[in-house]
Write a protein that holds these residues in place. Structure first.
Motif, PDB file in Angstrom:
ATOM      1  N   ILE A 151       1.000  -1.253   0.113  1.00 38.87           N
ATOM      2  CA  ILE A 151       0.034  -0.007   0.061  1.00 38.87           C
ATOM      3  C   ILE A 151       0.979   1.358   0.002  1.00 38.87           C
ATOM      4  CG2 ILE A 151      -1.560   1.207   1.351  1.00 38.87           C
ATOM      5  CD1 ILE A 151      -2.966  -1.207   2.258  1.00 38.87           C
ATOM      6  N   GLU A 152       1.937   1.234   0.579  1.00 41.37           N
ATOM      7  CA  GLU A 152       2.898   2.322   0.951  1.00 41.37           C
ATOM      8  C   GLU A 152       3.170   2.912  -0.655  1.00 41.37           C
ATOM      9  OE1 GLU A 152       3.026  -0.470   2.497  1.00 41.37           O
ATOM     10  OE2 GLU A 152       3.213   0.225   4.411  1.00 41.37           O
ATOM     11  N   GLN A 153       3.030   2.006  -1.669  1.00 39.33           N
ATOM     12  CA  GLN A 153       3.799   2.340  -2.786  1.00 39.33           C
ATOM     13  C   GLN A 153       2.607   3.134  -3.930  1.00 39.33           C
ATOM     14  OE1 GLN A 153       5.013  -1.954  -3.904  1.00 39.33           O
ATOM     15  NE2 GLN A 153       7.096  -1.188  -3.694  1.00 39.33           N
ATOM     16  N   LEU A 154       1.529   3.182  -3.105  1.00 35.21           N
ATOM     17  CA  LEU A 154       0.301   3.887  -4.098  1.00 35.21           C
ATOM     18  C   LEU A 154       0.308   5.349  -4.112  1.00 35.21           C
ATOM     19  CD1 LEU A 154      -2.713   1.817  -2.756  1.00 35.21           C
ATOM     20  CD2 LEU A 154      -1.660   1.562  -5.024  1.00 35.21           C
ATOM     21  N   ALA A 155       1.298   5.923  -3.282  1.00 34.27           N
ATOM     22  CA  ALA A 155       1.537   7.504  -3.400  1.00 34.27           C
ATOM     23  C   ALA A 155       1.873   7.786  -4.839  1.00 34.27           C
ATOM     24  CB  ALA A 155       2.768   7.861  -2.535  1.00 34.27           C
ATOM     25  N   GLY A 156       1.162   8.822  -5.280  1.00 34.19           N
ATOM     26  CA  GLY A 156       1.277   9.271  -6.604  1.00 34.19           C
ATOM     27  C   GLY A 156       0.471   8.397  -7.712  1.00 34.19           C
ATOM     28  N   THR A 233      -2.532  -8.889  -8.326  1.00 33.01           N
ATOM     29  CA  THR A 233      -1.828  -8.714  -6.967  1.00 33.01           C
ATOM     30  C   THR A 233      -2.833  -8.051  -6.005  1.00 33.01           C
ATOM     31  OG1 THR A 233       0.154  -8.492  -7.904  1.00 33.01           O
ATOM     32  CG2 THR A 233       0.129  -7.775  -5.888  1.00 33.01           C
ATOM     33  N   PHE A 234      -2.986  -8.842  -4.887  1.00 35.15           N
ATOM     34  CA  PHE A 234      -3.596  -8.334  -3.808  1.00 35.15           C
ATOM     35  C   PHE A 234      -2.859  -7.800  -2.670  1.00 35.15           C
ATOM     36  CE2 PHE A 234      -6.619 -11.438  -5.788  1.00 35.15           C
ATOM     37  CZ  PHE A 234      -7.813 -10.742  -5.828  1.00 35.15           C
ATOM     38  N   LEU A 235      -3.269  -6.265  -2.110  1.00 36.98           N
ATOM     39  CA  LEU A 235      -2.601  -5.640  -1.443  1.00 36.98           C
ATOM     40  C   LEU A 235      -3.288  -5.895   0.211  1.00 36.98           C
ATOM     41  CD1 LEU A 235      -2.332  -2.182  -3.249  1.00 36.98           C
ATOM     42  CD2 LEU A 235      -0.641  -4.201  -3.233  1.00 36.98           C
ATOM     43  N   SER A 236      -2.255  -6.395   1.118  1.00 35.24           N
ATOM     44  CA  SER A 236      -2.691  -6.538   2.239  1.00 35.24           C
ATOM     45  C   SER A 236      -2.782  -5.278   3.182  1.00 35.24           C
ATOM     46  CB  SER A 236      -1.828  -7.519   3.003  1.00 35.24           C
ATOM     47  OG  SER A 236      -2.172  -7.931   4.295  1.00 35.24           O
ATOM     48  N   ILE A 237      -3.731  -5.032   3.966  1.00 38.14           N
ATOM     49  CA  ILE A 237      -3.783  -4.089   4.791  1.00 38.14           C
ATOM     50  C   ILE A 237      -3.210  -4.431   6.085  1.00 38.14           C
ATOM     51  CG2 ILE A 237      -5.425  -2.295   5.839  1.00 38.14           C
ATOM     52  CD1 ILE A 237      -7.373  -2.969   3.709  1.00 38.14           C
ATOM     53  N   ASP A 238      -2.075  -4.020   6.211  1.00 43.95           N
ATOM     54  CA  ASP A 238      -1.255  -4.609   7.438  1.00 43.95           C
ATOM     55  C   ASP A 238      -1.541  -3.896   8.663  1.00 43.95           C
ATOM     56  OD1 ASP A 238       0.400  -6.440   5.765  1.00 43.95           O
ATOM     57  OD2 ASP A 238       1.879  -5.111   5.530  1.00 43.95           O
ATOM     58  N   THR A 239      -2.109  -2.478   8.520  1.00 44.69           N
ATOM     59  CA  THR A 239      -2.550  -1.471   9.648  1.00 44.69           C
ATOM     60  C   THR A 239      -3.885  -1.776  10.045  1.00 44.69           C
ATOM     61  OG1 THR A 239      -3.354  -0.009   7.924  1.00 44.69           O
ATOM     62  CG2 THR A 239      -0.666  -0.019   8.999  1.00 44.69           C
ATOM     63  N   ALA A 240      -4.560  -3.233   9.667  1.00 50.45           N
ATOM     64  CA  ALA A 240      -6.006  -3.312   9.763  1.00 50.45           C
ATOM     65  C   ALA A 240      -6.187  -3.193  11.544  1.00 50.45           C
ATOM     66  CB  ALA A 240      -6.267  -4.584   9.278  1.00 50.45           C
ATOM     67  N   ASP A 241      -5.418  -3.895  12.063  1.00 45.07           N
ATOM     68  CA  ASP A 241      -5.379  -3.787  13.681  1.00 45.07           C
ATOM     69  C   ASP A 241      -5.548  -2.523  14.330  1.00 45.07           C
ATOM     70  OD1 ASP A 241      -5.900  -6.587  13.880  1.00 45.07           O
ATOM     71  OD2 ASP A 241      -3.928  -6.968  14.177  1.00 45.07           O
ATOM     72  N   ALA A 242      -4.582  -1.777  13.680  1.00 48.10           N
ATOM     73  CA  ALA A 242      -4.501  -0.284  14.197  1.00 48.10           C
ATOM     74  C   ALA A 242      -5.704   0.408  13.725  1.00 48.10           C
ATOM     75  CB  ALA A 242      -3.164   0.284  13.529  1.00 48.10           C
ATOM     76  N   ILE A 243      -6.113   0.218  12.689  1.00 47.12           N
ATOM     77  CA  ILE A 243      -7.386   0.909  12.101  1.00 47.12           C
ATOM     78  C   ILE A 243      -8.474   0.520  12.910  1.00 47.12           C
ATOM     79  CG2 ILE A 243      -9.004   1.290  10.229  1.00 47.12           C
ATOM     80  CD1 ILE A 243      -6.684   1.003   8.308  1.00 47.12           C
ATOM     81  N   ASP A 268      -3.927 -15.925  -3.773  1.00 47.51           N
ATOM     82  CA  ASP A 268      -3.305 -17.153  -3.462  1.00 47.51           C
ATOM     83  C   ASP A 268      -3.184 -17.454  -2.274  1.00 47.51           C
ATOM     84  OD1 ASP A 268      -1.458 -15.632  -3.319  1.00 47.51           O
ATOM     85  OD2 ASP A 268      -0.083 -16.030  -4.830  1.00 47.51           O
ATOM     86  N   ASP A 269      -3.163 -16.425  -1.479  1.00 42.30           N
ATOM     87  CA  ASP A 269      -2.846 -16.630   0.013  1.00 42.30           C
ATOM     88  C   ASP A 269      -3.934 -15.921   1.006  1.00 42.30           C
ATOM     89  OD1 ASP A 269      -1.895 -17.607   2.462  1.00 42.30           O
ATOM     90  OD2 ASP A 269       0.127 -16.522   2.331  1.00 42.30           O
ATOM     91  N   LYS A 270      -3.999 -16.170   2.034  1.00 41.38           N
ATOM     92  CA  LYS A 270      -4.948 -15.089   2.794  1.00 41.38           C
ATOM     93  C   LYS A 270      -4.494 -13.754   2.842  1.00 41.38           C
ATOM     94  CE  LYS A 270      -3.296 -16.404   7.621  1.00 41.38           C
ATOM     95  NZ  LYS A 270      -3.498 -16.978   8.693  1.00 41.38           N
ATOM     96  N   ILE A 271      -5.193 -12.666   2.977  1.00 42.33           N
ATOM     97  CA  ILE A 271      -4.646 -11.502   3.009  1.00 42.33           C
ATOM     98  C   ILE A 271      -5.494 -10.634   4.207  1.00 42.33           C
ATOM     99  CG2 ILE A 271      -3.828 -11.309   0.831  1.00 42.33           C
ATOM    100  CD1 ILE A 271      -6.395  -9.705   0.312  1.00 42.33           C
ATOM    101  N   ASP A 272      -4.928  -9.868   4.885  1.00 45.42           N
ATOM    102  CA  ASP A 272      -5.322  -8.915   6.087  1.00 45.42           C
ATOM    103  C   ASP A 272      -5.984  -7.778   5.478  1.00 45.42           C
ATOM    104  OD1 ASP A 272      -4.131 -10.427   8.137  1.00 45.42           O
ATOM    105  OD2 ASP A 272      -2.406  -9.317   7.993  1.00 45.42           O
ATOM    106  N   THR A 273      -7.256  -7.512   5.864  1.00 47.62           N
ATOM    107  CA  THR A 273      -8.041  -6.279   5.627  1.00 47.62           C
ATOM    108  C   THR A 273      -8.708  -5.561   6.778  1.00 47.62           C
ATOM    109  OG1 THR A 273      -9.500  -5.478   3.923  1.00 47.62           O
ATOM    110  CG2 THR A 273     -10.164  -7.727   4.877  1.00 47.62           C
ATOM    111  N   ILE A 274      -9.554  -4.784   6.409  1.00 52.62           N
ATOM    112  CA  ILE A 274     -10.594  -4.509   7.393  1.00 52.62           C
ATOM    113  C   ILE A 274     -11.972  -4.516   6.939  1.00 52.62           C
ATOM    114  CG2 ILE A 274      -9.167  -2.457   8.438  1.00 52.62           C
ATOM    115  CD1 ILE A 274     -10.519  -0.427   6.712  1.00 52.62           C
ATOM    116  N   THR A 275     -13.116  -4.737   8.137  1.00 50.98           N
ATOM    117  CA  THR A 275     -14.289  -5.191   7.645  1.00 50.98           C
ATOM    118  C   THR A 275     -15.270  -3.961   8.348  1.00 50.98           C
ATOM    119  OG1 THR A 275     -14.815  -6.332   9.476  1.00 50.98           O
ATOM    120  CG2 THR A 275     -13.845  -7.397   7.604  1.00 50.98           C
TER     121      THR A 275
END
Length: 468
Positions: A151-156, A233-243, A268-275
């Protein structure tokens, strides 16, 4: 006035004596009282039955038009109507969740279907969760050198947001900001959920965001349309717990492998997200009993609704914790916690009040009935005094005709007294006393007649001739 003059007056006629009720008038008055009592009882029972069984109609705001939420609520409405449920729904279609929440604030609706991450009205309390939504971020194409994998690479970059609601853009802002990306550095392009495939053809989009249930057809179709070389390519939201910690409306969650396709597996593998959830909320001022009944009805048909809408409906009970993001309505909380009031709990005060009122009405009715019989008691009392006078006079009478007249009058007094007893104007003790007096009178008449029959006739004396 001599004794014979006093008792030579005509016998009392109850039909002509003022204040005396004839048998017909007594029966008519009693019949009217009975009819009035029956009508009052029927009216009271009918009113109570109507009050207890009447349907309660609640207006529910839901939108946008033709959305899955509208279809789900319409189906619930039809089921409630078909089952003749206590609570009925009247859908009010709005432009979306924001407009639905506004209608609840304005008081034009009783219920609303809203997103849990919106600024909800202060008077909104949860009744049920209609479904859980997952945020899905993906980048078209497979991992390559220089491609976006975090996600950090989405700037710009340009990010496509599926769905016209501003709430999805706000959600993207939360995700990017918590991941350290300045939201002002990205460009967002919103797409409608219909006609997405054509709209995206001429757009250069670096990543996409979709929000919906895990089995959402809209999300699955969008992923399939945007996949390059069938790779995503799915992007994992690694900050889900903090959110989730920072924003009570959100929870952290996982998207299992293969959720959006098995060949190839996406992801192809589980990913973290927010609900977050879509809720049915009610005005806090809505009756606890009404909301409790609504909640009970919703979960009685839950399986039917989920079978009909497997992709867009998954009814869940509201969070009843005190620190819940949306507080549960007391009526819904009572149902969830098994503390819903029974019939006696709800209406015991009314029942006892009704019993007291009926007791008071009974006392008033008894007084009224006694009041109606007052004239009968007064008349009967005067007749009883008349009988005692005749008892004394019978012992001194010198005429058989006079005794017969008094006896006939006593018979009429007896008839009137029996009618008074039947109507409840006099009690059994008074009737017993009257019977004793009547027996004494008849004995006195019989003795006096026997005495008069034994008396010798007075001889007629011949006048002496006058001597000059």
């Amino acid at each position: 006035m001599g004794i014979s003059d006093m008792f030579s007056r005509p016998a009392l006629d109850p039909a002509k004596t003022p204040g005396t009720l004839t048998p017909r008038s007594r029966k008519s008055k009693a019949l009217l009282i009975v009819i009035a009592a029956v009508l009052a009882t029927v009216a009271a029972v009918g009113g109570a039955t109507y009050y207890m069984t009447r349907a309660v109609h609640l207006r529910i705001a839901v939108g946008p038009p033709n959305s899955d939420d509208v279809k789900v609520i319409q189906s619930i409405t039809q089921m409630f109507s078909r089952d003749r449920s206590y609570v009925r729904l009247r859908p009010i279609v709005t432009e979306g969740a924001t407009a639905s929440a506004a209608s609840l604030t304005a008081g034009t609706t009783d219920l609303a279907v809203v997103r849990g991450d919106l600024d909800l009205p202060k008077n909104a309390q949860a009744v049920a969760s209609i479904r859980k939504n997952f945020a899905v971020l993906w980048v078209p194409g497979a991992h390559r050198k220089g491609s976006i994998t975090k996600i950090e690479q989405l700037a710009g970059k340009r990010i496509g947001v599926i769905g016209r609601t501003p709430a999805n853009v706000n959600l993207l802002k939360v995700i990017l900001t918590q991941s350290g990306v300045n939201f002002d550095k990205v460009q967002t392009v919103q797409f409608s959920t219909t006609g997405f495939a054509e709209a995206v053809k001429n757009e250069k989009i670096d990543a996409f965001l979709a929000v919906g249930p895990l089995n959402s057809k809209i999300t699955s179709d969008a992923i399939a349309v945007t996949a390059k070389d069938k790779k995503v390519t799915f992007l994992s939201i690694d900050t889900a717990d903090a959110i989730a910690q920072k924003y009570p409306a959100y929870d952290s969650g996982e998207i299992p492998a293969g959720t959006f396709g098995a060949n190839p597996a996406r992801p192809d593998d589980k990913i973290d997200t927010i609900t977050f959830a879509h809720h049915i909320v009610a005005r806090s001022s809505l009756s606890e009993a009404t909301v409790g009944a609504l909640t009970r009805q919703l979960f009685a048909i839950r399986q039917s609704i989920q079978n009909e809408f497997p992709l867009s409906a998954k009814l869940e009970t509201p969070d009843t914790d005190k620190d819940a993001a949306i507080p549960a309505h007391p009526g819904a909380a009572a149902y969830v916690d098994g503390e819903e009031k029974t019939f006696l709990d709800k209406y015991s005060d009314y029942i006892w009040g009704s019993l007291m009122a009926l007791s008071a009405l009974g006392s008033a009715g008894a007084w009224f009935a006694s009041y109606l019989r007052k004239d009968e008691r007064v008349t009967n009392s005067s007749l009883r005094e008349r009988l005692l006078q005749m008892l004394s006079a019978a012992r001194k009478s010198t005429s058989m005709e006079e005794l017969d007249a008094m006896q006939a009058e006593a018979d009429e007094i007896m008839t009137n007294t029996l009618h008074c007893f039947e109507d409840g104007a006099i009690e059994e003790g008074s009737l017993t006393a009257f019977s004793i007096a009547l027996e004494q009178f008849h004995n006195a008449v019989a003795d006096r007649k026997a005495f008069l029959l034994q008396m010798p006739e007075t001889p007629t004396r011949t006048p002496r001739p006058h001597v000059a």
